[in-house]
Design a protein around this motif. Sequence first.
Motif, short mmCIF file in Angstrom:
data_model
loop_
_atom_site.label_atom_id
_atom_site.label_comp_id
_atom_site.label_asym_id
_atom_site.label_seq_id
_atom_site.Cartn_x
_atom_site.Cartn_y
_atom_site.Cartn_z
N UNK A 296 1.05 -1.47 0.12
CA UNK A 296 -0.08 0.05 0.22
C UNK A 296 0.83 1.35 0.14
N UNK A 297 0.31 2.56 -0.53
CA UNK A 297 0.76 3.82 -0.28
C UNK A 297 1.11 4.12 1.01
N UNK A 298 2.46 4.89 1.41
CA UNK A 298 2.12 5.31 2.81
C UNK A 298 1.48 6.23 3.31
N UNK A 299 0.81 5.99 4.12
CA UNK A 299 -0.28 6.48 5.05
C UNK A 299 -0.37 8.24 4.28
N UNK A 300 1.42 9.12 5.21
CA UNK A 300 1.46 10.46 4.23
C UNK A 300 0.58 10.37 3.51
N UNK A 301 1.02 9.55 2.12
CA UNK A 301 -0.04 9.87 0.77
C UNK A 301 -0.87 10.01 0.32
N UNK A 302 -1.84 10.85 -0.45
CA UNK A 302 -2.55 10.39 -0.70
C UNK A 302 -2.60 9.26 -1.73
#
Length: 302
Positions: A296-302
Motif C-alpha cells: 500500500x501507499x504510505x499513509x501520509x500520501x494520497x
Amino acid sequence: MSAKIPREDSVSTAHSRDLLRQARQRFTQQQIAAHVGKDVKTVRRWEKGETPCPAMLDATLRELLSGSERAVGTPARFRFVDLFAGIGGIRLGFEAHGGECVFTSEWNPFSNKTYLENHGDRHAITGDITVVPAADIPDHDVLLAGFPCQPFSIAGVSKKNALGRPHGFECTTQGTLFFDVARIIAEKRPAAFLLENVKNLLSHDRGRTFDVILQVLRDELGYDVHYRVIDGRHFTPQHRERIIIAGFREPAAFTWDALALPDEGPRLASILHRTDGTEPLLPADGDRFFDHRARRVQPKYT
C-alpha cells in the motif's frame, strides 16, 4: 468469446520496450548499457525481445531520455533558460532533445525545492525575475516561459472580480510579468521562444489582452509567432487546455498542423502505485512512498 486482459507485468514490459526503442533513436547500445549498468548483450536481447525487460528498466530509461545528452558525453545542442519554471515540466522536453538549461527563475519556495529534487541544478535558482537585469541573464538559444496564468484564467478572473481586484495586465503583481519576458527577449534575442498559458488568455478582455501580446512579440520584437491550444489529455490523465506560443527570430517553416498528437493519453491507473505485488522496488526510493510489505501507499500520501 471474452477478450483477454493483458497482465500488468506484460503491459509494463511493453512500456519498457517502447522506451527502449525511443532511447535507441538517440543512443547506442553501448551508451544505454553503461547507463543502466548492464552489458551490451543484455541490451541487445531486450531489444530483440529475447529477454523480457526488467521492471527497473522503465524508470531508468525515462531518466536517460529526460536528461541531457551530456550525460553520455555528447555536447549540448543548444542552451535555454527556464522562466517561471514551476517544478520544471517544460524543461524536460527540451533536455530530451539535447538542450542545456543555463538559467532558472521561480519564486515559489516549494516549487524550487521540488525543482532541485527533479533536476539537481548546478546553477542557483533565481527568485523574483522582475529585479533581474536582462543583461545579467546568460546568453541562450531558446527562452521558455510559463508566465503566470492566474490573471487570465477563468477561475482567476472570477475570483478577482468577486474581490474587486484588477486582472489581466491591470494585475500588477502577475499580469505584467509577460513584459518581463518581452524585455529579456529584446535584450538577449534568442533564436526561439516557447510560452505557455491558459486557454482563456485568447478570450480575456474580449481578445484585447492577447492582441497586445501578439503586437509586442510580432511588431515590436519582430518574431515569427505561431500559437495553438493543446489539451493535456493527450499526454496526461487530465483534461487541461493550454495555449502554446512559439516564436522564431527568423522566419521559420513551422506549422502547428504538423504536430501529431496521440489519440489517447494514459489512464490514471497507469501512473498510480500498484497494490497487487508487482510494484517495482527502486533502490533510490526504498519504502519512502510505497510499503512493499503491506502493498500500500504510505499513509501520509494520497
